[in-house]
Scaffold this motif. Structure first.
Motif, PDB file in Angstrom:
ATOM      1  N   VAL A 151       0.838  -1.207   0.000  1.00  0.00           N
ATOM      2  CA  VAL A 151       0.000   0.000   0.000  1.00  0.00           C
ATOM      3  C   VAL A 151       0.870   1.253   0.000  1.00  0.00           C
ATOM      4  CG1 VAL A 151      -1.665   1.319   1.387  1.00  0.00           C
ATOM      5  CG2 VAL A 151      -2.003  -1.128   1.014  1.00  0.00           C
ATOM      6  N   TRP A 152       1.945   1.256   0.810  1.00  0.00           N
ATOM      7  CA  TRP A 152       2.858   2.408   0.829  1.00  0.00           C
ATOM      8  C   TRP A 152       3.549   2.571  -0.524  1.00  0.00           C
ATOM      9  CZ3 TRP A 152       3.336   6.653   3.459  1.00  0.00           C
ATOM     10  CH2 TRP A 152       2.816   6.710   4.743  1.00  0.00           C
ATOM     11  N   GLY A 153       3.971   1.480  -1.109  1.00  0.00           N
ATOM     12  CA  GLY A 153       4.610   1.546  -2.422  1.00  0.00           C
ATOM     13  C   GLY A 153       3.673   2.144  -3.464  1.00  0.00           C
ATOM     14  N   TYR A 154       2.441   1.642  -3.481  1.00  0.00           N
ATOM     15  CA  TYR A 154       1.459   2.162  -4.446  1.00  0.00           C
ATOM     16  C   TYR A 154       1.096   3.616  -4.145  1.00  0.00           C
ATOM     17  CZ  TYR A 154       1.089  -2.643  -5.997  1.00  0.00           C
ATOM     18  OH  TYR A 154       1.374  -3.892  -6.475  1.00  0.00           O
ATOM     19  N   PHE A 155       1.063   3.974  -2.863  1.00  0.00           N
ATOM     20  CA  PHE A 155       0.790   5.361  -2.481  1.00  0.00           C
ATOM     21  C   PHE A 155       1.805   6.306  -3.131  1.00  0.00           C
ATOM     22  CE2 PHE A 155       1.871   8.869   0.442  1.00  0.00           C
ATOM     23  CZ  PHE A 155       0.664   9.551   0.456  1.00  0.00           C
ATOM     24  N   TYR A 206       1.306  24.600  -5.183  1.00  0.00           N
ATOM     25  CA  TYR A 206       0.374  24.380  -4.078  1.00  0.00           C
ATOM     26  C   TYR A 206       0.184  22.886  -3.822  1.00  0.00           C
ATOM     27  CZ  TYR A 206      -0.961  29.253  -3.543  1.00  0.00           C
ATOM     28  OH  TYR A 206      -0.958  30.593  -3.274  1.00  0.00           O
ATOM     29  N   PHE A 207       0.095  22.116  -4.891  1.00  0.00           N
ATOM     30  CA  PHE A 207      -0.015  20.660  -4.760  1.00  0.00           C
ATOM     31  C   PHE A 207       1.209  20.103  -4.041  1.00  0.00           C
ATOM     32  CE2 PHE A 207       1.353  16.578  -6.621  1.00  0.00           C
ATOM     33  CZ  PHE A 207       0.342  15.764  -6.142  1.00  0.00           C
ATOM     34  N   LYS A 208       2.383  20.498  -4.469  1.00  0.00           N
ATOM     35  CA  LYS A 208       3.640  19.975  -3.910  1.00  0.00           C
ATOM     36  C   LYS A 208       3.818  20.388  -2.454  1.00  0.00           C
ATOM     37  CE  LYS A 208       8.611  20.312  -4.378  1.00  0.00           C
ATOM     38  NZ  LYS A 208       9.729  20.939  -4.991  1.00  0.00           N
ATOM     39  N   ILE A 209       3.549  21.644  -2.143  1.00  0.00           N
ATOM     40  CA  ILE A 209       3.843  22.175  -0.810  1.00  0.00           C
ATOM     41  C   ILE A 209       2.756  21.831   0.209  1.00  0.00           C
ATOM     42  CG2 ILE A 209       4.286  24.298   0.510  1.00  0.00           C
ATOM     43  CD1 ILE A 209       6.503  23.582  -1.477  1.00  0.00           C
ATOM     44  N   PHE A 210       1.493  21.814  -0.215  1.00  0.00           N
ATOM     45  CA  PHE A 210       0.407  21.625   0.745  1.00  0.00           C
ATOM     46  C   PHE A 210      -0.308  20.281   0.615  1.00  0.00           C
ATOM     47  CE2 PHE A 210       0.741  26.279   0.234  1.00  0.00           C
ATOM     48  CZ  PHE A 210       1.126  26.577   1.521  1.00  0.00           C
ATOM     49  N   PHE A 211      -0.691  19.893  -0.581  1.00  0.00           N
ATOM     50  CA  PHE A 211      -1.513  18.698  -0.756  1.00  0.00           C
ATOM     51  C   PHE A 211      -0.751  17.422  -0.412  1.00  0.00           C
ATOM     52  CE2 PHE A 211      -3.245  15.245  -3.380  1.00  0.00           C
ATOM     53  CZ  PHE A 211      -4.542  15.230  -2.881  1.00  0.00           C
ATOM     54  N   ILE A 212       0.475  17.280  -0.895  1.00  0.00           N
ATOM     55  CA  ILE A 212       1.227  16.047  -0.648  1.00  0.00           C
ATOM     56  C   ILE A 212       1.473  15.831   0.852  1.00  0.00           C
ATOM     57  CG2 ILE A 212       3.430  14.852  -0.994  1.00  0.00           C
ATOM     58  CD1 ILE A 212       3.421  15.888  -3.859  1.00  0.00           C
ATOM     59  N   THR A 245      -0.171  12.779   2.924  1.00  0.00           N
ATOM     60  CA  THR A 245       0.722  11.841   3.595  1.00  0.00           C
ATOM     61  C   THR A 245       0.357  11.695   5.071  1.00  0.00           C
ATOM     62  OG1 THR A 245       2.485  12.428   2.049  1.00  0.00           O
ATOM     63  CG2 THR A 245       3.146  11.292   4.078  1.00  0.00           C
ATOM     64  N   ILE A 246       0.035  12.787   5.734  1.00  0.00           N
ATOM     65  CA  ILE A 246      -0.375  12.731   7.142  1.00  0.00           C
ATOM     66  C   ILE A 246      -1.670  11.927   7.286  1.00  0.00           C
ATOM     67  CG2 ILE A 246      -1.260  14.121   9.074  1.00  0.00           C
ATOM     68  CD1 ILE A 246       0.824  16.278   8.191  1.00  0.00           C
ATOM     69  N   ILE A 247      -2.623  12.171   6.417  1.00  0.00           N
ATOM     70  CA  ILE A 247      -3.874  11.404   6.447  1.00  0.00           C
ATOM     71  C   ILE A 247      -3.582   9.918   6.230  1.00  0.00           C
ATOM     72  CG2 ILE A 247      -6.047  10.980   5.214  1.00  0.00           C
ATOM     73  CD1 ILE A 247      -6.121  14.054   4.707  1.00  0.00           C
ATOM     74  N   PHE A 248      -2.703   9.635   5.289  1.00  0.00           N
ATOM     75  CA  PHE A 248      -2.354   8.248   4.998  1.00  0.00           C
ATOM     76  C   PHE A 248      -1.680   7.583   6.194  1.00  0.00           C
ATOM     77  CE2 PHE A 248      -0.030   4.878   2.726  1.00  0.00           C
ATOM     78  CZ  PHE A 248      -1.102   4.310   2.044  1.00  0.00           C
ATOM     79  N   ILE A 249      -0.796   8.308   6.878  1.00  0.00           N
ATOM     80  CA  ILE A 249      -0.135   7.777   8.080  1.00  0.00           C
ATOM     81  C   ILE A 249      -1.170   7.493   9.168  1.00  0.00           C
ATOM     82  CG2 ILE A 249       1.395   8.397  10.004  1.00  0.00           C
ATOM     83  CD1 ILE A 249       3.148   9.872   7.896  1.00  0.00           C
ATOM     84  N   LEU A 250      -2.111   8.418   9.358  1.00  0.00           N
ATOM     85  CA  LEU A 250      -3.150   8.214  10.374  1.00  0.00           C
ATOM     86  C   LEU A 250      -4.004   6.988  10.044  1.00  0.00           C
ATOM     87  CD1 LEU A 250      -4.222  11.914  11.027  1.00  0.00           C
ATOM     88  CD2 LEU A 250      -2.822  10.438  12.491  1.00  0.00           C
TER      89      LEU A 250
END
Length: 159
Positions: A102-106, A128-134, A138-143
């Motif tokens: 899942v992490w690899g595909y993420f 904006y995508f690079k600085i804020f969205f990613i 990533t934080i949401i994915f970690i949670l």
């Protein structure tokens, strides 16, 4: 580093932002000579190429290349790794393998989204995508991963 890049982009353009990052890494290397020397030299070389080529696509593709390499590395190591990993002490083996995939595909999906945004939107949107969205994604994915680990541990009674 990303926020410094963003601030200089906001008031100038992508090339001034890149030059600023280049200067920061050179100063960092001078002040902390041996810490992360190999990584800093690679960053300075890549940043020098960005400045010399003055091609926005080079800047935008770098993120995709890095994330794809990370994603593929995670997936490939999952198949070839014979050593026990720290996570395997806390997670049943099959779930550990699933989480690695899942992490690899993420990371690969983030790279694909990056290229899509690079070609279909302006540079400001890409920044904006690079600085804020990613980072937010990533934080949401970690949670979500933490919730998944807790769920597995609860169902397997692992403590």
């Amino acid at each position: 580093q990303p926020f410094i890049f963003f601030i200089f982009f906001k008031y100038n353009n992508i090339y001034y932002s890149t030059i600023t990052i280049f200067i920061i890494y050179v100063i960092y290397m001078i002040c902390y000579k041996k810490k992360n020397l190999y990584i800093n030299i690679k960053i300075i070389m890549i940043t020098s190429l960005k400045i010399a080529l003055q091609n926005e696509l080079f800047v935008k593709w770098k993120l995709t290349i890095i994330y794809t390499i990370i994603g593929l590395t995670i997936i490939i190591i999952n198949y070839s790794q014979k050593q026990k990993n720290l996570l395997q002490k806390f997670i049943k083996l099959n779930n550990y393998v699933i989480m690695n995939h899942v992490w690899g595909y993420f990371f690969i999906i983030i790279g694909i989204i990056n290229i899509y945004i690079s070609y279909n939107y302006d540079t400001k949107t890409w920044i904006y995508f690079k600085i804020f969205f990613i980072p937010i994604l990533t934080i949401i994915f970690i949670l979500l991963q933490i919730a998944y680990i807790k769920y597995i541990n609860k169902n397997l009674n692992i403590k």
